[in-house]
Enzyme design. Structure first.
Site, PDB file in Angstrom:
ATOM      1  N   CYS A  18       0.864  -1.186   0.000  1.00 38.55           N
ATOM      2  CA  CYS A  18       0.000   0.000   0.000  1.00 38.55           C
ATOM      3  C   CYS A  18       0.898   1.232   0.000  1.00 38.55           C
ATOM      4  O   CYS A  18       2.063   1.153  -0.407  1.00 38.55           O
ATOM      5  CB  CYS A  18      -0.975  -0.033   1.181  1.00 38.55           C
ATOM      6  SG  CYS A  18      -0.204   0.007   2.803  1.00 38.55           S
ATOM      7  N   ASN A  76       2.289   1.430   4.413  1.00 37.56           N
ATOM      8  CA  ASN A  76       2.603   0.158   5.094  1.00 37.56           C
ATOM      9  C   ASN A  76       2.292   0.223   6.598  1.00 37.56           C
ATOM     10  O   ASN A  76       2.970  -0.414   7.403  1.00 37.56           O
ATOM     11  CB  ASN A  76       4.071  -0.260   4.862  1.00 37.56           C
ATOM     12  CG  ASN A  76       4.399  -1.687   5.295  1.00 37.56           C
ATOM     13  OD1 ASN A  76       5.525  -1.991   5.674  1.00 37.56           O
ATOM     14  ND2 ASN A  76       3.443  -2.565   5.248  1.00 37.56           N
ATOM     15  N   CYS A 129      -1.404   0.738   7.473  1.00 38.74           N
ATOM     16  CA  CYS A 129      -2.853   0.483   7.602  1.00 38.74           C
ATOM     17  C   CYS A 129      -3.285  -0.742   6.795  1.00 38.74           C
ATOM     18  O   CYS A 129      -3.545  -1.811   7.355  1.00 38.74           O
ATOM     19  CB  CYS A 129      -3.665   1.698   7.154  1.00 38.74           C
ATOM     20  SG  CYS A 129      -3.339   3.190   8.105  1.00 38.74           S
ATOM     21  N   ARG A 130      -3.369  -0.582   5.479  1.00 34.92           N
ATOM     22  CA  ARG A 130      -3.974  -1.643   4.664  1.00 34.92           C
ATOM     23  C   ARG A 130      -3.097  -2.872   4.471  1.00 34.92           C
ATOM     24  O   ARG A 130      -3.544  -4.003   4.659  1.00 34.92           O
ATOM     25  CB  ARG A 130      -4.372  -1.072   3.292  1.00 34.92           C
ATOM     26  CG  ARG A 130      -5.500  -0.076   3.363  1.00 34.92           C
ATOM     27  CD  ARG A 130      -5.646   0.709   2.087  1.00 34.92           C
ATOM     28  NE  ARG A 130      -4.518   1.605   1.870  1.00 34.92           N
ATOM     29  CZ  ARG A 130      -4.314   2.343   0.802  1.00 34.92           C
ATOM     30  NH1 ARG A 130      -5.185   2.268  -0.190  1.00 34.92           N
ATOM     31  NH2 ARG A 130      -3.272   3.128   0.717  1.00 34.92           N
ATOM     32  N   SER A 131      -1.838  -2.666   4.041  1.00 35.66           N
ATOM     33  CA  SER A 131      -1.020  -3.852   3.738  1.00 35.66           C
ATOM     34  C   SER A 131      -0.651  -4.679   4.972  1.00 35.66           C
ATOM     35  O   SER A 131      -0.598  -5.914   4.866  1.00 35.66           O
ATOM     36  CB  SER A 131       0.208  -3.496   2.893  1.00 35.66           C
ATOM     37  OG  SER A 131       1.087  -2.630   3.563  1.00 35.66           O
ATOM     38  N   ASP A 139      -8.267   3.762   1.305  1.00 37.72           N
ATOM     39  CA  ASP A 139      -7.300   4.120   2.347  1.00 37.72           C
ATOM     40  C   ASP A 139      -8.040   4.615   3.590  1.00 37.72           C
ATOM     41  O   ASP A 139      -8.733   5.633   3.536  1.00 37.72           O
ATOM     42  CB  ASP A 139      -6.391   5.227   1.796  1.00 37.72           C
ATOM     43  CG  ASP A 139      -5.242   5.532   2.724  1.00 37.72           C
ATOM     44  OD1 ASP A 139      -5.234   5.004   3.855  1.00 37.72           O
ATOM     45  OD2 ASP A 139      -4.342   6.273   2.309  1.00 37.72           O
TER      46      ASP A 139
END
Ligand code: 4NP
Length: 155
Positions: free
Chosen positions: A8, A11, A13-15, A123
């Site tokens: 993401c 690195n 939050c999402r990934s 995001d």
């Protein structure tokens, strides 16, 4: 062993949540897989995930507080068999970072989920806690699809 990288922007939050979801799903199904995550940006290198992401994973019994941010590199396209971008912007940037002889397959993560092809994982960084629940939902569906595909390849 298949090696999978989630990427993401930050690195944090999402990934990391995608990494946690795939680790959990692989463990549940007894699949051996190497999993990591990275960001296209470098602001959060060596930082732990966002506290809201840590809490979201904790709600599912997974501790990601020890994860640390790192920036994606050209070498990742040799180390990993699959690189999954969390959204279209990161996919575009990854296409630029990818070396000409990179062996990894590069794809949008939600392309793995039937009906969600072409869609990015939103995001949640600038939003509220509910956004992290939505992220978890997305990455869990994708993780299940990845495990199903890897399991079918291995028979
Ligand atoms: P992520 O979210 O890409 O899901 O980790 C973000 C985290 C930090 C920033 C942007 C997005 N930032 O601009 O610092």
């Amino acid at each position: 062993m298949p090696a999978i990288l989630f990427v993401c922007l930050g690195n944090i939050c999402r990934s990391p949540l995608a990494e946690a979801a795939l680790r959990a799903e692989a463990e549940r199904t007894g699949l051996d897989v190497l999993v990591d995550s990275a960001g296209t940006g470098d602001w959060h290198v060596d930082c732990p995930p966002d506290p809201r992401a840590v809490r979201q994973a904790m709600r599912h019994g997974i501790d990601i507080s020890t994860y640390r941010g790192r920036q994606v590199s050209a070498a990742d396209f040799h180390r990993f068999a699959h690189v999954f971008a969390l959204d279209g912007e990161n996919l575009k940037n990854l296409r630029r970072i990818r070396p000409a002889d990179g062996t990894a397959k590069l794809a949008l993560l939600m392309d793995m989920v039937p009906g969600c092809e072409g869609r990015g994982v939103t995001d949640p960084y600038y939003g509220d806690e509910a956004g992290f629940a939505q992220t978890w939902d997305d990455v869990t569906r994708a993780a299940r699809a990845i495990v199903a595909e890897l399991s079918s390849i291995r028979g």
